[in-house]
Design a protein around this motif. Structure first.
Motif, mmCIF file in Angstrom:
data_model
loop_
_atom_site.group_PDB
_atom_site.id
_atom_site.type_symbol
_atom_site.label_atom_id
_atom_site.label_comp_id
_atom_site.label_asym_id
_atom_site.label_seq_id
_atom_site.Cartn_x
_atom_site.Cartn_y
_atom_site.Cartn_z
ATOM 1 N N VAL A 195 0.815 -1.219 0.000
ATOM 2 C CA VAL A 195 0.000 0.000 0.000
ATOM 3 C C VAL A 195 0.848 1.268 0.000
ATOM 4 N N SER A 196 2.114 1.174 0.369
ATOM 5 C CA SER A 196 2.945 2.371 0.452
ATOM 6 C C SER A 196 3.281 2.947 -0.914
ATOM 7 N N ASP A 197 3.416 2.065 -1.945
ATOM 8 C CA ASP A 197 3.753 2.573 -3.277
ATOM 9 C C ASP A 197 2.870 2.028 -4.388
ATOM 10 N N GLY A 198 1.850 1.228 -4.032
ATOM 11 C CA GLY A 198 0.923 0.711 -5.031
ATOM 12 C C GLY A 198 1.476 -0.391 -5.905
ATOM 13 N N THR A 199 2.561 -1.039 -5.489
ATOM 14 C CA THR A 199 3.155 -2.117 -6.264
ATOM 15 C C THR A 199 2.704 -3.474 -5.745
ATOM 16 N N TYR A 200 3.015 -4.523 -6.511
ATOM 17 C CA TYR A 200 2.764 -5.899 -6.086
ATOM 18 C C TYR A 200 4.098 -6.602 -5.858
#
Length: 456
Positions: free
Chosen positions: A436-441
């Motif tokens: 959730v901090s950078d929207g990555t998986y």
């Protein structure tokens, strides 16, 4: 002349000596008799005092018997005879790296919103809960169980906001067979539900995602030697199958067999299976709300000295419950080892594996249909498109396989209070964990948890 007189006096004295000696002896005897009389009188007084004390004690005892009998009668009338009350409270604290969550966890619903359903994730499952259990055994041997658990029990997960975790009866039919009925928590696996029954804080992957929640129905519980068999015809994960006139006549058959291995202090093996209809979130394809399901698992335990070993292997499938709408298929294993460094201090290590790659991923209940579960790391993998600046599904027909390793310890503060700590590392073979901090998986996540468990 004087000499003769002295001789006469001496002769006379010698003649009276025996008489004088006899007189002294008689006086001594009289003194002894008097002393004996005094002793006898003293003993008689003590005997009388003891008799009086005994009579008073008997009166007190009779009075106490009357009181106890009255209390027993009152207890019987009030229904307290055969009643046992137990309970637990276990506030926890959890840090989840990918979710950027660091919070106390206790009796919470979905994101703290009372209007929403409970959000069940591996970092938000049965821990951080409380329950109170009432068990009563009647004179005929019937056992009654009511377990209440707000926001954390089986009722919350399958019946809205119900606080009823278990409501069941067991009626003896003979010495070895009981009729069982009601709402009964799931029988699968080696792990129990509550914090005071487990060593870890979180549950293993199979418990959280490859097992059902509870049964509502009727069945039999039979014992023979070292064997125990249980079977039910029941609704699974639902108090009633009824879907707005679209049907719902869909009970399932569940069974379990347990064998206690002789020759060991604590060792056994269990078998569990389910065949029938189970609720499916894919209601567009299944208007009745259920679809055909088959599941099977084997579990066991062995304790010797300071060591404890627990394990489980399971597999299952459900029609129309996969991400792409096809049949969901999964299998996995879990193993736990514990060691008592001291009578109060225990360490543990647990490893889990859950293969969920078929048809984009999918597990019992069908909650993954068309849904990427970025918190728990299930579903198809994600890939980043630099041109569009977005993440998208790589292959909707291939889901993630999941792994988890937990390390931790328990410390027994008192007989009823335990402090728990756990570090957990979760990993996927695909990019399925949402950061959730950078929207990555990502392919992995870290979790820290602590819990204070108090039970009675």
């Amino acid at each position: 002349m004087q000499k003769k007189f002295r001789l006469s006096i001496l002769t006379l004295s010698l003649g009276f000596a025996p008489a004088i000696a006899m007189a002294d002896t008689n006086a001594d005897i009289l003194k002894e008799i008097d002393a004996l009389k005094a002793k006898v009188q003293q003993l008689e007084a003590q005997v009388q005092a003891n008799q009086k004390a005994t009579e008073e004690a008997a009166q007190v005892a009779n009075h106490a018997d009357v009181q106890v009998s009255g209390i027993k009668q009152q207890t019987d009338k009030s229904g307290l005879k055969g009643l046992t009350v137990t309970g637990m409270i276990a506030p926890a604290y959890v840090y989840n790296q990918d979710q950027q969550a660091s919070s106390f966890v206790f009796l919470n619903r979905s994101n703290g919103s009372p209007s929403n359903g409970t959000l069940y994730n591996y970092d938000n499952s049965y821990f951080g809960g409380a329950y109170i259990q009432f068990q009563k055994v009647t004179e005929g041997g019937t056992k009654w169980n009511l377990t209440l658990a707000p926001d954390r029990g089986a009722g919350t997960l399958m019946n809205g906001q119900s606080i009823v975790h278990e409501a069941s009866v067991a009626l003896p039919l003979n010495d070895s067979t009981k009729l069982i009925a009601g709402q009964i928590p799931d029988w699968e696996g080696y792990e129990y539900t509550w914090d005071n029954q487990t060593k870890t804080i979180t549950h293993n992957l199979l418990f959280d995602f490859a097992e059902v929640t509870a049964y509502t129905g009727v069945g039999l519980d039979m014992t023979s030697g070292n064997w125990e068999w249980k079977t039910m015809l029941a609704n699974v994960n639902s108090p009633r199958y009824y879907y707005g006139g679209n049907g719902g006549r869909a009970p399932a058959l569940v069974f379990r067999a347990d064998y206690s291995i002789p020759g060991y202090d604590s060792a056994g093996v269990g078998f569990w299976g389910l065949v029938g209809k189970v609720p499916n979130a894919n209601t567009a394809a299944f208007p009745s709300g259920t679809s055909s399901t088959a599941m099977f698992e084997v579990d066991g335990y062995y304790n010797k000295g300071n060591w404890g070993y627990y394990g489980q292997v399971s597999a299952g499938q459900q029609t129309g419950a996969a991400y792409n709408g096809d049949t969901a298929k999964w299998y996995g294993l879990s193993g736990l080892a514990t060691y008592n460094f001291t009578p109060r201090f225990l360490g543990f290590a647990r490893f889990d594996y859950l293969n969920d790659s078929k048809n984009g991923g999918g597990l019992v209940g069908g909650y993954l249909v068309g849904y990427q579960d970025g918190n728990n790391g299930f579903g198809p993998g994600q890939v980043y498109d630099p041109a569009a600046g977005t993440w998208s599904v790589v292959d909707p027909n291939t889901g993630a396989n999941r792994y988890a390793l937990s390390l931790g310890w328990n410390y027994l503060l008192t007989q009823s209070t335990t402090l728990k700590m756990e570090y957990r590392y979760d990993r996927s073979n695909l990019n399925t964990f949402y950061n959730v901090s950078d929207g990555t998986y990502k392919k992995d996540n870290n979790l820290l948890a602590a819990s204070l468990v108090v039970s009675f």
